[in-house]
Scaffold this active site. Structure first.
Site, PDB file in Angstrom:
ATOM      1  N   MET A  40      -0.425   9.212  -1.153  1.00  0.00           N
ATOM      2  CA  MET A  40      -0.156   9.964  -0.162  1.00  0.00           C
ATOM      3  C   MET A  40       1.132  10.920  -0.304  1.00  0.00           C
ATOM      4  O   MET A  40       1.807  11.103   0.443  1.00  0.00           O
ATOM      5  CB  MET A  40       0.075   8.882   1.335  1.00  0.00           C
ATOM      6  N   HIS A  44       6.715   7.948  -6.452  1.00  0.00           N
ATOM      7  CA  HIS A  44       8.027   7.157  -7.290  1.00  0.00           C
ATOM      8  C   HIS A  44       7.470   6.625  -8.394  1.00  0.00           C
ATOM      9  O   HIS A  44       6.099   6.624  -8.692  1.00  0.00           O
ATOM     10  CB  HIS A  44       8.600   6.275  -6.156  1.00  0.00           C
ATOM     11  N   HIS A  47       3.938   4.851  -8.205  1.00  0.00           N
ATOM     12  CA  HIS A  47       2.841   5.699  -8.611  1.00  0.00           C
ATOM     13  C   HIS A  47       2.605   6.396  -9.999  1.00  0.00           C
ATOM     14  O   HIS A  47       1.451   6.449 -10.426  1.00  0.00           O
ATOM     15  CB  HIS A  47       2.999   7.073  -7.582  1.00  0.00           C
ATOM     16  N   GLY A 157      -2.468  -0.114  -6.595  1.00  0.00           N
ATOM     17  CA  GLY A 157      -1.284  -1.136  -6.903  1.00  0.00           C
ATOM     18  C   GLY A 157      -1.438  -2.420  -6.166  1.00  0.00           C
ATOM     19  O   GLY A 157      -2.128  -2.277  -4.816  1.00  0.00           O
ATOM     20  N   ASP A 160      -0.039  -3.105  -2.547  1.00  0.00           N
ATOM     21  CA  ASP A 160      -0.741  -3.202  -1.161  1.00  0.00           C
ATOM     22  C   ASP A 160      -1.665  -3.932  -1.550  1.00  0.00           C
ATOM     23  O   ASP A 160      -3.121  -3.441  -1.682  1.00  0.00           O
ATOM     24  CB  ASP A 160      -1.077  -1.598  -0.713  1.00  0.00           C
ATOM     25  N   GLN A 163      -4.917  -3.909   0.715  1.00  0.00           N
ATOM     26  CA  GLN A 163      -5.800  -2.549   0.549  1.00  0.00           C
ATOM     27  C   GLN A 163      -6.630  -2.691  -0.678  1.00  0.00           C
ATOM     28  O   GLN A 163      -7.805  -2.283  -0.628  1.00  0.00           O
ATOM     29  CB  GLN A 163      -4.697  -1.425   0.358  1.00  0.00           C
ATOM     30  N   VAL A 186       5.465  -2.307  -8.841  1.00  0.00           N
ATOM     31  CA  VAL A 186       6.699  -1.821  -9.922  1.00  0.00           C
ATOM     32  C   VAL A 186       8.120  -2.056  -8.775  1.00  0.00           C
ATOM     33  O   VAL A 186       7.894  -1.592  -7.507  1.00  0.00           O
ATOM     34  CB  VAL A 186       6.683  -0.236 -10.121  1.00  0.00           C
ATOM     35  N   SER A 196       7.356   4.610  -0.723  1.00  0.00           N
ATOM     36  CA  SER A 196       7.915   6.067  -0.453  1.00  0.00           C
ATOM     37  C   SER A 196       8.671   5.620   0.852  1.00  0.00           C
ATOM     38  O   SER A 196       9.747   6.380   1.440  1.00  0.00           O
ATOM     39  CB  SER A 196       6.593   6.825   0.052  1.00  0.00           C
ATOM     40  N   ARG A 197       8.420   4.515   1.735  1.00  0.00           N
ATOM     41  CA  ARG A 197       9.036   4.595   3.058  1.00  0.00           C
ATOM     42  C   ARG A 197      10.462   3.907   2.796  1.00  0.00           C
ATOM     43  O   ARG A 197      11.475   3.862   3.900  1.00  0.00           O
ATOM     44  CB  ARG A 197       8.300   3.558   4.099  1.00  0.00           C
TER      45      ARG A 197
HETATM   46  P1  AMP Z   1       0.624   5.243  -1.130  1.00  0.00           P
HETATM   47  O1  AMP Z   1       0.993   6.751  -1.658  1.00  0.00           O
HETATM   48  O2  AMP Z   1       1.746   4.456  -0.766  1.00  0.00           O
HETATM   49  O3  AMP Z   1      -0.541   5.306  -0.519  1.00  0.00           O
HETATM   50  O4  AMP Z   1       0.091   4.729  -2.590  1.00  0.00           O
HETATM   51  C1  AMP Z   1      -0.693   4.942  -3.613  1.00  0.00           C
HETATM   52  C2  AMP Z   1      -0.970   4.127  -4.517  1.00  0.00           C
HETATM   53  O5  AMP Z   1       0.213   3.701  -5.315  1.00  0.00           O
HETATM   54  C3  AMP Z   1      -1.502   2.727  -3.746  1.00  0.00           C
HETATM   55  O6  AMP Z   1      -2.570   2.295  -4.789  1.00  0.00           O
HETATM   56  C4  AMP Z   1      -0.522   1.930  -3.874  1.00  0.00           C
HETATM   57  O7  AMP Z   1      -0.688   0.276  -4.111  1.00  0.00           O
HETATM   58  C5  AMP Z   1       0.405   2.254  -5.247  1.00  0.00           C
HETATM   59  N1  AMP Z   1       1.616   2.015  -4.938  1.00  0.00           N
HETATM   60  C6  AMP Z   1       2.571   2.201  -4.256  1.00  0.00           C
HETATM   61  N2  AMP Z   1       3.870   1.603  -4.573  1.00  0.00           N
HETATM   62  C7  AMP Z   1       3.592   1.105  -5.557  1.00  0.00           C
HETATM   63  C8  AMP Z   1       4.410  -0.002  -6.231  1.00  0.00           C
HETATM   64  N3  AMP Z   1       5.699  -0.382  -6.080  1.00  0.00           N
HETATM   65  N4  AMP Z   1       4.017  -0.525  -7.516  1.00  0.00           N
HETATM   66  C9  AMP Z   1       2.623  -0.445  -7.718  1.00  0.00           C
HETATM   67  N5  AMP Z   1       1.987   0.546  -7.177  1.00  0.00           N
HETATM   68  C10 AMP Z   1       2.292   0.894  -6.084  1.00  0.00           C
END
Ligand code: AMP
Length: 293
Positions: A40, A44, A47, A157, A160, A163, A186, A196-197
């Protein structure tokens, strides 16, 4: 090879399914494998680790950025979600991403869009209880992205974890022709899972935030090998978060790693998962329970 030769000068961005399929068609015709990384935005290091993994395993890495309105249960969360495509595109370019698919909402949900993908059971616990409709939104958009791109592999990741479990089950049940690759969470140097939050946290909240991962890790260790009953340890974990300044604790639970069944002991592969609030920001995290120590 110099840095500029190793990376594309700029990242190609496509915004509709037809352009996405044209770009992927060229690579497929050349026999190149494709890894898809749905995000989304607000990118960071978490991602970027997914992108690097895709690059290591596939000839081409395709990132998607789509802030999916259907998976937000709170309007203010959707509105305040970090959006900076130029910054994200620069980060993707630096790690060698080959293509960005960043569709507008009307491309993903044209007028009259009525389909919904729902994964029963797995979505009725944990975040499913606290965020009504969230996982239907996730399953629907991920299903659509997988069908738009038809990648060889897609990267998600463990951050989540629910998910990841829902997506894995959806792919299995619908026999979508893609391999789901989980990637370890990570973390910042103090243990906080990157998200991101986290950018919304005040200095004081950021100082308190690593307690979530610390409590989950300590609880997971105490539960290792199924040696302890979970209920009192989970209760203590919730109390510690409250004492440590978390304003609300949605849950801290022990669940089976494959089907998220509630466990009284970690007598099969398991995770400790938690969700808690610091003011208006909701953090989630989870850790694996060691099998034996
Ligand atoms: P998001 O943009 O938050 O929807 O995350 C996109 C993808 O990045 C999802 O598969 C998340 O699980 C993964 N992700 C987000 N934060 C992390 C993290 N700290 N370590 C590993 N994967 C992550």
């Amino acid at each position: 090879m110099s840095k500029s030769q190793a990376q594309p000068a700029h990242l190609p961005i496509v915004r509709d399914t037809a352009a996405l399929r044209r770009a992927l068609g060229v690579w497929r015709a050349a026999g190149e494998s494709v890894g898809l990384i749905p995000t989304m935005g607000g990118l960071h290091e978490g991602h970027l680790t997914l992108i690097r993994r895709a690059k290591a395993e596939c000839a081409r890495a395709v990132a998607t950025i789509f802030v999916n309105p259907r998976q937000f249960d709170r309007k203010e969360d959707l509105e305040s979600y970090p959006r900076d495509e130029a910054r994200d595109a620069a980060a993707l370019t630096a790690v060698g991403c080959d293509l960005l698919f960043a569709p507008p909402v009307e491309e993903m949900y044209p007028p009259g869009f009525a389909a919904k993908v729902s994964v029963a059971g797995l979505t009725e616990v944990l975040d499913g209880l606290h965020r009504p409709g969230h996982f239907d939104g996730v399953a629907t958009v991920v299903c659509k992205l997988l069908l738009q791109a038809l990648p060889d592999r897609a990267y998600f990741g463990e951050k989540d974890f629910q998910q990841l479990t829902v997506v894995t089950r959806m792919v299995r049940d619908l026999e979508l022709p893609v391999v789901i690759r989980p990637v370890e969470t990570v973390r910042e140097s103090d243990g906080l899972a990157m998200a991101s939050r986290n950018w919304h946290l005040t200095v004081e909240q950021r100082r308190r935030a690593p307690l979530l991962s610390k409590v989950l890790m300590e609880t997971a260790h105490a539960l290792a090998g199924g040696r302890a009953a979970a209920a009192p340890l989970l209760m203590e974990a919730r109390l510690r978060l409250g004492r440590g300044g978390f304003t609300k604790v949605d849950y801290v639970e022990l669940r089976a790693a494959d089907d998220l069944a509630a466990l009284e002991r970690a007598d099969r592969p398991a995770r400790v998962l938690g969700a808690a609030w610091l003011g208006a920001t909701r953090l989630i995290d989870n850790v694996a329970v060691p099998e034996a120590e």
